[in-house]
Design an enzyme around this catalytic site. Sequence first.
Site, PDB file in Angstrom:
ATOM      1  N   CYS A 155      -1.766  10.802  -6.646  1.00  9.98           N
ATOM      2  CA  CYS A 155      -2.951  10.586  -5.809  1.00  9.98           C
ATOM      3  C   CYS A 155      -3.866  11.804  -5.817  1.00  9.98           C
ATOM      4  CB  CYS A 155      -2.552  10.268  -4.373  1.00  9.98           C
ATOM      5  SG  CYS A 155      -3.978   9.907  -3.323  1.00  9.98           S
ATOM      6  N   LYS A 215       0.830  -1.204   0.000  1.00  5.65           N
ATOM      7  CA  LYS A 215       0.000   0.000   0.000  1.00  5.65           C
ATOM      8  C   LYS A 215       0.868   1.258   0.000  1.00  5.65           C
ATOM      9  CE  LYS A 215      -4.139   1.974   0.954  1.00  5.65           C
ATOM     10  NZ  LYS A 215      -5.322   1.848   0.117  1.00  5.65           N
TER      11      LYS A 215
END
Length: 404
Positions: A157, A51
Site C-alpha cells: 500500500c 477490504k
Amino acid sequence: MSFSTQAPSLETTVGGIHLNTCVYNASGPRTGSSEALAKIAASSSGAVLAKSATVEKQTGNPLPRTWHHEPTLSPSSEELSTGSIASLNSEGLPNSGIKYYIDPITIQESIGETSKPYMISISGKTLQDNLQMLTLIHTSSPDVKSSISAIELNLACPNVIGKPIIAYDFEQLKSVLEAVSQHPLPKEMPLGVKLSPYFDRPHLQRAASIINEYSQTVKYVVCINTIGYALAIDIHSEMPAIRSNGGLAGLSGAAVKYTALANVRQLRQILVESIDIVGVGGVSSGKDAFEMILCGASAVQVGTCHWNEGPGCFDRICTELRELMSSKGYTSIRQFKGQLKEWSREGASLSRKARAMEKELVHDKTTITTTKTMNNNQMYQFISAVLAAIVAFLLADKFELVSL
C-alpha cells in the site's frame, strides 16, 4: 487445435483453493461492507475478497481522495477521446477493522448461500499489527476459521502517509515474512502476499528470491498493486485533483496493465512453481484476463473496473473470456496458462492478418449501421414531407384556398 461445442471452463486453483471462475475482485473500493461484498458474491466472481483491514476501524485520508480520467475533447477534431485510461486513489485504507471482517454475521451476509471462497486482506501499520490480526483470526471460533479460505497480506500500500512500502524495502520484506512464517495461522490456511509493481528486473529478482525462501508459508502472490506517487492536476484551479499528501496517489486502471503483465510474466519465471500468481492491474475485459493468464497468472483480480462499473463487470469479463477461449479452441485456462510464445515472424504475420480481418469486420458493421441510419433518416424525411403536405392541404381547405 480441436474445437469443442462445450462452454470453456474458467475453473482454477489459487493456493490450493478451488475457484469456479478465475476472475474475482481486488481488495479496494466497493469491498468495505458486507452489503458490497454480497453483490460480488451474487456475480460471476470466483471469490469474495474483503477490504484490506487494519487492527482498528479507520476513516482514511480526507476527501477528495480519488480521481478518474475523463474523456476530453480533442483540440483538433473536437471529438471525444477514448474512455477512462487511469484512476488515482489516496484512500488511506478506510475500513471497518479486522473484527468486522471476521465476524460470523459479516461473513454470512457477504457470501450467503453461494459457498464462494471468502478471503481476508490485512494491511497493518506495523509488523505487530499484522501479527495481531493473524492471531485474531487464528483464535476465532472453528466456524469462523472454516469460513475463511485465505489471507492476503498487503505489503504494497502506497497511501499510508509516512509509512514505507514494505515490498520495496527488502530487509523489511524478509523480516516480515520471517515473522509471519513463525505464526501458526499460515500452517492452517493459505497465505498470499500482495506486491508493489517492480520496474527493474534486479529488484524483482530480489523480491522473488526472498519470497521463494518462504514458499512453505507463501502460497500465492498478487501483483500488482497501484503504481505509487502519481499526480493529477486540475488545470482550472491549478491545484492537485486529490487533497491529501500533496495530491500524490496510487495510479490504477488501463494505464498500468502493461506493467502488471510484465510483473506477472517475470515473477512466473522466477518464483518456485508451488507459488501461484494472481494478476491484477488494468483488467477490464476478457482479453485483459486472457493476457494475464497467458503470462502465467492462475487467476486475475479486477479493481478499477469494478470501482467504475460495479459487480456486473465480473459477469461481462467472464463471458468475454469464455468467448475468446472458444474462438481459440481452448476448453480450460490450463491449456494456455503461462504459454506466452516468443516473438516470431510467423506470429507477427498471423497477427497482421487477424488485425486486418478485425478491421474489416468493424468496417462492415460501421457500413451496415450507417446504411440503417441513412435509411431511417430518409424514411423520417419522407414521413415528415407527407405530414407537411397533409397539414398544408387541410389549412388550405380551412381557409377556402382549395375545395374538396
